[in-house]
Enzyme design. Structure first.
Site, PDB file in Angstrom:
ATOM      1  N   SER A 127     -11.499  -0.510   2.231  1.00 39.28           N
ATOM      2  CA  SER A 127     -10.812  -0.945   3.448  1.00 39.28           C
ATOM      3  C   SER A 127     -10.191   0.272   4.113  1.00 39.28           C
ATOM      4  O   SER A 127      -9.279   0.887   3.564  1.00 39.28           O
ATOM      5  CB  SER A 127      -9.737  -1.981   3.118  1.00 39.28           C
ATOM      6  OG  SER A 127     -10.329  -3.140   2.564  1.00 39.28           O
ATOM      7  N   GLU A 153      -5.898   3.786   5.571  1.00 40.69           N
ATOM      8  CA  GLU A 153      -5.460   3.639   4.196  1.00 40.69           C
ATOM      9  C   GLU A 153      -5.786   4.864   3.354  1.00 40.69           C
ATOM     10  O   GLU A 153      -5.010   5.214   2.458  1.00 40.69           O
ATOM     11  CB  GLU A 153      -6.092   2.383   3.587  1.00 40.69           C
ATOM     12  CG  GLU A 153      -5.532   1.996   2.251  1.00 40.69           C
ATOM     13  CD  GLU A 153      -5.917   0.582   1.830  1.00 40.69           C
ATOM     14  OE1 GLU A 153      -6.186   0.393   0.647  1.00 40.69           O
ATOM     15  OE2 GLU A 153      -5.974  -0.303   2.699  1.00 40.69           O
ATOM     16  N   ARG A 167       0.820  -1.218   0.000  1.00 42.20           N
ATOM     17  CA  ARG A 167       0.000   0.000   0.000  1.00 42.20           C
ATOM     18  C   ARG A 167       0.853   1.267   0.000  1.00 42.20           C
ATOM     19  O   ARG A 167       0.499   2.266   0.595  1.00 42.20           O
ATOM     20  CB  ARG A 167      -0.978   0.016   1.191  1.00 42.20           C
ATOM     21  CG  ARG A 167      -1.937  -1.140   1.232  1.00 42.20           C
ATOM     22  CD  ARG A 167      -2.839  -1.191   0.003  1.00 42.20           C
ATOM     23  NE  ARG A 167      -3.741  -2.337   0.121  1.00 42.20           N
ATOM     24  CZ  ARG A 167      -3.470  -3.552  -0.338  1.00 42.20           C
ATOM     25  NH1 ARG A 167      -2.332  -3.771  -0.968  1.00 42.20           N
ATOM     26  NH2 ARG A 167      -4.320  -4.524  -0.189  1.00 42.20           N
TER      27      ARG A 167
END
EC number: 1.3.1.98
Length: 370
Positions: free
Chosen positions: A243, A362, A170
């Protein structure tokens, strides 16, 4: 020359972040700059950089948490979306403004493999490399070869190898750094009509097997829909940023401690199901201090006492965990940024208190912070 005078550039003063984000929250930018081509985008971005004006490129808005009110930022929209897929050699090129799932769908239609597990992920192609988007055992870095990148330091654009982006879980060196803006991407996919080797339990009982790409895409879309992760304007469970927290990577000793505490509180069966995956290192002993373990943020959230729909999706709460998936924070229709932020802080504090793990969000935060 002003922005309004640039070829292929139009200015929009009506659009808000609530219109542009999948969470459907956020106030108004100074203006929204819409660019009809890569050349228009380069000219507009260079003009903004020359003026030292803060700007944010929004590509689908699926990874943004934005404050309410007037924000001192210009939004840039990349309104060019060509996709080209070569069946012969598996090369796929997509403009930054192309809807990511359209890129996946066309690739699958052409019998190209490697991104079928990334089906249904919202957002545009240009945003995908920025945080090395991944799902169900696949990551963008597996197939990305290069990006057409506007470099802010030089005000120019060129094709940059994926290796120069420092892609990790990520992460890329484009995320949070202001290095530049992706204007197009290139992927190298396989041409035999089969998926990448599957290893996610809900997609295969035989880790490493490869299946027809169309079959895997349908399975992934089915899974994502069951979790409220495929956008549907009529379903508040999809009014989210996907998410919300990344899966934490921790020392093995902390993973052991968490599993032991769950064993005491919830019993052997639940503790034995705790997801923990080795990342880095080459041995199970952890020699060299390199071995760490990736845990499931959703699993930790649930064991910290936060159930699906918390704190009350059916009783009027404006912001809740999804009723389908505890890793998504959702807007039930009337939530503000403050509602989302308050819930995020509560979830993170609860997991920290229960397990000593600090979950990292995130999405990108604009005008607010956790």
């Amino acid at each position: 020359m002003t922005l309004a005078e640039l070829d292929g550039v139009t200015l929009d003063s009506e659009t808000t972040f609530a219109d542009l984000t999948t969470l459907r929250i956020g106030g108004a930018p100074l203006v929204t700059v819409r660019c009809a081509s890569a050349e228009a985008a380069i000219a507009a971005l260079a003009a903004l950089d020359d003026a030292s004006q803060d700007y944010l490129v929004v590509g689908g808005g699926s990874n943004l948490v934005v404050a309410e009110g007037q924000l001192d930022v210009v939004v840039v929209i990349l309104d060019f979306e060509d996709i080209d897929a070569s069946v012969a050699d598996g090369i796929v090129r997509a403009d930054a403004g192309a809807v990511w799932d359209d890129v996946v769908a066309l690739s699958v239609e052409c019998g190209l493999g490697g991104i079928e597990c990334l089906s249904g992920i919202p957002g545009n192609a240009g945003a995908v490399p920025v945080q090395n988007v991944g799902a169900y055992g696949a990551e963008t870095s597996d197939v990305l070869t290069q990006v057409y990148l506007y470099e802010r330091a030089t005000r120019t654009a060129s094709w940059v190898p994926a290796a120069d982006l420092e892609l990790a879980y990520r992460y890329s060196n484009l995320k949070f750094t202001g290095r530049g803006v992706v204007l197009a991407i290139e992927l190298q996919l396989t041409t035999d009509g089969l998926s990448k080797p599957l290893r996610f339990g809900q997609l295969t009982q035989n880790p490493g097997e490869r299946r027809p790409v169309a079959e895997v895409r349908e399975e992934v879309l089915k899974l994502r829909r069951s979790k409220g992760m495929v956008l549907d304007p009529g379903d508040h469970d999809t009014w989210s940023a996907g998410s919300f927290f990344t899966n934490p990577i921790v020392e093995p000793q902390l993973a052991d401690s968490i599993q032991a505490s769950v064993r005491t509180a919830r019993g052997d069966e639940d503790a034995d199901r705790m997801p923990r995956h080795v990342v880095g290192g080459t041995t199970t002993s952890g020699e060299g201090g390199e071995r760490k373990e990736k845990l499931s943020a959703a699993w930790l959230i649930e064991r910290a006492g936060f159930a699906k729909g918390y704190p009350g999706a059916e009783t009027g709460a404006k912001a809740t965990l999804s009723t389908k998936h505890t890793l998504a924070l959702t807007n039930r229709g009337e939530a503000t940024a403050d509602d989302i932020v308050a819930l995020a802080r509560e979830i993170r504090a609860g997991v920290k208190k229960a397990f000593g793990v600090t979950l990292e969000p995130e999405p990108i935060w604009l005008g607010v912070e956790i």
